[in-house]
Write a protein that holds these residues in place. Structure first.
Motif, PDB file in Angstrom:
ATOM      1  N   LEU A  21       0.873  -1.178   0.000  1.00 45.15           N
ATOM      2  CA  LEU A  21       0.000   0.000   0.000  1.00 45.15           C
ATOM      3  C   LEU A  21       0.905   1.222   0.000  1.00 45.15           C
ATOM      4  N   VAL A  22       0.835   2.048  -1.047  1.00 44.59           N
ATOM      5  CA  VAL A  22       1.870   3.042  -1.325  1.00 44.59           C
ATOM      6  C   VAL A  22       1.285   4.425  -1.574  1.00 44.59           C
ATOM      7  N   ILE A  23       1.982   5.448  -1.069  1.00 47.29           N
ATOM      8  CA  ILE A  23       1.796   6.826  -1.519  1.00 47.29           C
ATOM      9  C   ILE A  23       3.169   7.364  -1.931  1.00 47.29           C
ATOM     10  N   PRO A  24       3.301   7.925  -3.137  1.00 46.05           N
ATOM     11  CA  PRO A  24       4.570   8.553  -3.527  1.00 46.05           C
ATOM     12  C   PRO A  24       4.833   9.781  -2.648  1.00 46.05           C
ATOM     13  N   ASP A  25       6.038   9.870  -2.079  1.00 47.76           N
ATOM     14  CA  ASP A  25       6.353  11.012  -1.226  1.00 47.76           C
ATOM     15  C   ASP A  25       6.819  12.194  -2.060  1.00 47.76           C
ATOM     16  N   MET A  76      -2.910   9.670   9.388  1.00 43.73           N
ATOM     17  CA  MET A  76      -4.042   9.953   8.509  1.00 43.73           C
ATOM     18  C   MET A  76      -4.391   8.685   7.747  1.00 43.73           C
ATOM     19  N   LYS A  77      -5.542   8.685   7.126  1.00 47.73           N
ATOM     20  CA  LYS A  77      -6.009   7.523   6.386  1.00 47.73           C
ATOM     21  C   LYS A  77      -5.324   7.440   5.025  1.00 47.73           C
ATOM     22  N   TRP A  78      -4.729   6.276   4.747  1.00 44.91           N
ATOM     23  CA  TRP A  78      -4.191   5.974   3.431  1.00 44.91           C
ATOM     24  C   TRP A  78      -5.189   5.016   2.783  1.00 44.91           C
ATOM     25  N   LYS A  79      -6.006   5.524   1.881  1.00 45.72           N
ATOM     26  CA  LYS A  79      -7.114   4.778   1.300  1.00 45.72           C
ATOM     27  C   LYS A  79      -6.732   4.258  -0.080  1.00 45.72           C
ATOM     28  N   PRO A  80      -6.666   2.924  -0.258  1.00 48.15           N
ATOM     29  CA  PRO A  80      -6.269   2.374  -1.553  1.00 48.15           C
ATOM     30  C   PRO A  80      -7.229   2.751  -2.679  1.00 48.15           C
ATOM     31  N   ASP A  81      -6.657   3.120  -3.812  1.00 51.61           N
ATOM     32  CA  ASP A  81      -7.401   3.302  -5.056  1.00 51.61           C
ATOM     33  C   ASP A  81      -7.280   1.983  -5.808  1.00 51.61           C
ATOM     34  N   LEU A  82      -8.308   1.148  -5.717  1.00 52.56           N
ATOM     35  CA  LEU A  82      -8.208  -0.218  -6.223  1.00 52.56           C
ATOM     36  C   LEU A  82      -7.957  -0.281  -7.726  1.00 52.56           C
ATOM     37  N   ASP A 104      -4.888   7.086  -1.720  1.00 46.91           N
ATOM     38  CA  ASP A 104      -5.225   8.489  -1.531  1.00 46.91           C
ATOM     39  C   ASP A 104      -4.993   8.844  -0.068  1.00 46.91           C
ATOM     40  N   LEU A 105      -4.526  10.050   0.175  1.00 42.67           N
ATOM     41  CA  LEU A 105      -4.337  10.535   1.543  1.00 42.67           C
ATOM     42  C   LEU A 105      -5.576  11.312   1.952  1.00 42.67           C
ATOM     43  N   LEU A 106      -6.253  10.844   2.999  1.00 40.89           N
ATOM     44  CA  LEU A 106      -7.523  11.438   3.420  1.00 40.89           C
ATOM     45  C   LEU A 106      -7.410  12.028   4.825  1.00 40.89           C
ATOM     46  N   THR A 107      -8.098  13.151   5.036  1.00 41.35           N
ATOM     47  CA  THR A 107      -8.162  13.757   6.362  1.00 41.35           C
ATOM     48  C   THR A 107      -9.152  12.973   7.227  1.00 41.35           C
ATOM     49  N   ARG A 108      -9.316  13.399   8.480  1.00 37.33           N
ATOM     50  CA  ARG A 108     -10.211  12.708   9.409  1.00 37.33           C
ATOM     51  C   ARG A 108     -11.649  12.666   8.903  1.00 37.33           C
ATOM     52  N   ASP A 109     -12.061  13.716   8.158  1.00 35.44           N
ATOM     53  CA  ASP A 109     -13.447  13.736   7.673  1.00 35.44           C
ATOM     54  C   ASP A 109     -13.596  13.075   6.299  1.00 35.44           C
ATOM     55  N   SER A 116      -0.463  15.035  -0.678  1.00 36.81           N
ATOM     56  CA  SER A 116      -0.154  13.936  -1.589  1.00 36.81           C
ATOM     57  C   SER A 116       0.182  14.495  -2.963  1.00 36.81           C
ATOM     58  N   THR A 117       1.384  14.211  -3.460  1.00 33.57           N
ATOM     59  CA  THR A 117       1.772  14.737  -4.777  1.00 33.57           C
ATOM     60  C   THR A 117       0.885  14.148  -5.865  1.00 33.57           C
ATOM     61  N   ARG A 118       0.482  12.901  -5.709  1.00 33.39           N
ATOM     62  CA  ARG A 118      -0.454  12.303  -6.669  1.00 33.39           C
ATOM     63  C   ARG A 118      -1.808  13.002  -6.596  1.00 33.39           C
ATOM     64  N   GLY A 119      -2.230  13.335  -5.384  1.00 37.33           N
ATOM     65  CA  GLY A 119      -3.496  14.036  -5.220  1.00 37.33           C
ATOM     66  C   GLY A 119      -3.485  15.414  -5.859  1.00 37.33           C
TER      67      GLY A 119
END
Length: 446
Positions: A21-25, A76-82, A104-109, A116-119
């Motif tokens: 499970l990855v987010i590009p930094d 924070m939530k790291w939510k997979p984009d399937l 995807d990097l998601l806030t509490r809400d 997120s650079t991808r975001g």
């Protein structure tokens, strides 16, 4: 057990022993967790809570205390984009299969977080579509240098090998294996060539749409690193790993397309078939070039590449001319624009984000002047150091606002604190000492 990604596509999670499970930094490096198959579907469904400050770490996981938001070490939530799940055969062993899914990097809400650079790329692509009715096609050219791990001797020897298949013939088997490994997961190499400098190679791919192009570039760079590492070599995207001449770039070839599937950069009635929209887009890139440099040349070492032969020195443009910062390519009633600014060390997400921000500024401007082709006399010189480039980015209100003030602020802090300030603390006096520091910082990590 299969995980359903959407109404039309299934992901066979049981095919893989481990899922990353990855987010590009900020540096384009993969941050995340490895999930065993037993728990893969659970984590793919719910996501994971991880420390998001890791996305602003330095190239070797250096940390800064100057970003107050990170001091609480909050998750924070790291939510997979399937839809992004991809096999990663470069990480496989004889008995274990692996896959990777981007998050995807998601806030509490539950809303997207702007770090997120991808975001950031996704947000700007939505703006391009919603405001201008356009989509983006991108094809990167990847330059990198391969060295023997223990001696750091260039693969193929210490002589120039530009397009010389005789000198590289003995090494081609390993590159055939690389191409076939990438081919297995749909990363189709259209050409492989030896480049000018010792041990240097270039990979090319067909254009991809929108975020798929950035994702592909992210996977390619990481695949190359891991592939060679596991075979006893060091592959590096460090801009100038020899400290002198061996410069590597990440040229960005791109075009804009309408919803009807027409290349918006083409106008048969204009000179060279280049449309007014394309010229305005290019004018935006030139106007914001010095700020864009901070995103495209994000390390201290990158500035050994700029201002060299066949590398940009100022914000000039041309049609079919390799010394301009941007270069229109016109072939068979097709037009696209090559940006030669990005360094191989750049994060491909930030390269695309920066070009989207600058290019759309050109489209939005009521009036924007495109200078004459290759006007080197009046053109602004590109920055000569990372510090200078960061100053231009900070002062460019359009770029800051478009990329996100919070992201740019943290990007500037991280680059100053984790690279420039550390460099100053080392206080290298000679060129040899300066390059030694750069090599320790970037050679293996980037």
């Amino acid at each position: 057990m299969s995980a359903v990604a959407d109404d039309t596509r299934e992901i066979d999670v049981d095919s893989y022993d481990y899922v990353h499970l990855v987010i590009p930094d900020v540096n384009g490096l993969p941050r995340g967790q490895v999930i065993p198959r037993r728990f893969a579907w659970e984590k793919l469904s719910t996501g994971v809570d991880l420390y998001y400050g890791a996305l602003m770490y330095g190239p070797n996981s250096e940390t800064t205390r100057k970003i107050k938001e990170f001091k609480t070490l909050e998750n924070m939530k790291w939510k997979p984009d399937l839809s992004t799940l991809i096999a990663t055969p470069w990480c496989d062993s004889k008995s274990h299969r692996t896959a990777s899914v981007l998050c995807d990097l998601l806030t509490r809400d539950g809303t997207p977080d702007g770090l997120s650079t991808r975001g950031i790329v996704q947000q700007l692509l939505w703006k391009l579509r919603d405001k201008f009715g356009l989509t983006l096609k991108v094809a990167f050219e990847f330059e990198f240098i391969v060295m023997k791990e223990n001696t750091l001797e260039p693969l193929g020897g210490n002589t120039c090998q530009f397009l010389d298949l005789r000198k590289t013939g003995g090494d081609l088997d390993i590159f055939y294996d690389l191409c076939e490994t990438l081919e297995k997961v749909g990363l189709h190499v259209t050409s492989l060539s030896s480049e000018y400098f010792a041990g240097q190679w270039e990979l090319n791919f067909n254009p991809l749409d929108d975020i798929k192009a950035a994702d592909m570039a992210f996977h390619v760079k990481n695949a190359v690193k891991i592939f060679f590492k596991r075979r006893g070599y060091t592959a590096t995207f460090m801009s100038v790993p020899d400290g002198k001449e061996g410069t590597s770039g990440l040229h960005l070839n791109h075009s804009l397309w309408t919803a009807a599937g027409q290349n918006a950069m083409v106008d048969d009635q204009r000179k060279d078939a280049i449309s007014d929209l394309a010229l305005r887009w290019n004018a935006g890139l030139l106007k914001h070039a010095r700020a864009l440099t901070a995103l495209c040349c994000p390390t201290i070492n990158c500035y050994r590449r700029l201002h060299q032969v066949a590398c940009p020195s100022d914000n000039t443009w041309a049609v079919e001319h390799r010394t301009g910062m941007t270069r229109f390519k016109v072939r068979n009633n097709d037009v696209y624009l090559e940006s030669r600014l990005p360094s191989a060390a750049a994060n491909p997400y930030l390269v695309i984000a920066g070009h989207l921000a600058a290019g759309m500024a050109g489209l939005e401007a009521a009036e924007i002047e495109l200078p004459p082709e290759m006007d080197t006399v009046n053109a602004q010189k590109l920055p000569t150091s990372l510090g200078e480039a960061l100053d231009f980015l900070e002062q460019d209100e359009v770029m800051v606002e478009t990329l996100g003030r919070r992201f740019v602020s943290y990007f500037l802090i991280a680059k100053h604190d984790l690279e420039l300030d550390q460099y100053s603390l080392v206080s290298p006096a000679t060129e040899e000492e300066k390059f030694k520091h750069e090599r320790e910082k970037y050679l293996v990590s980037l």
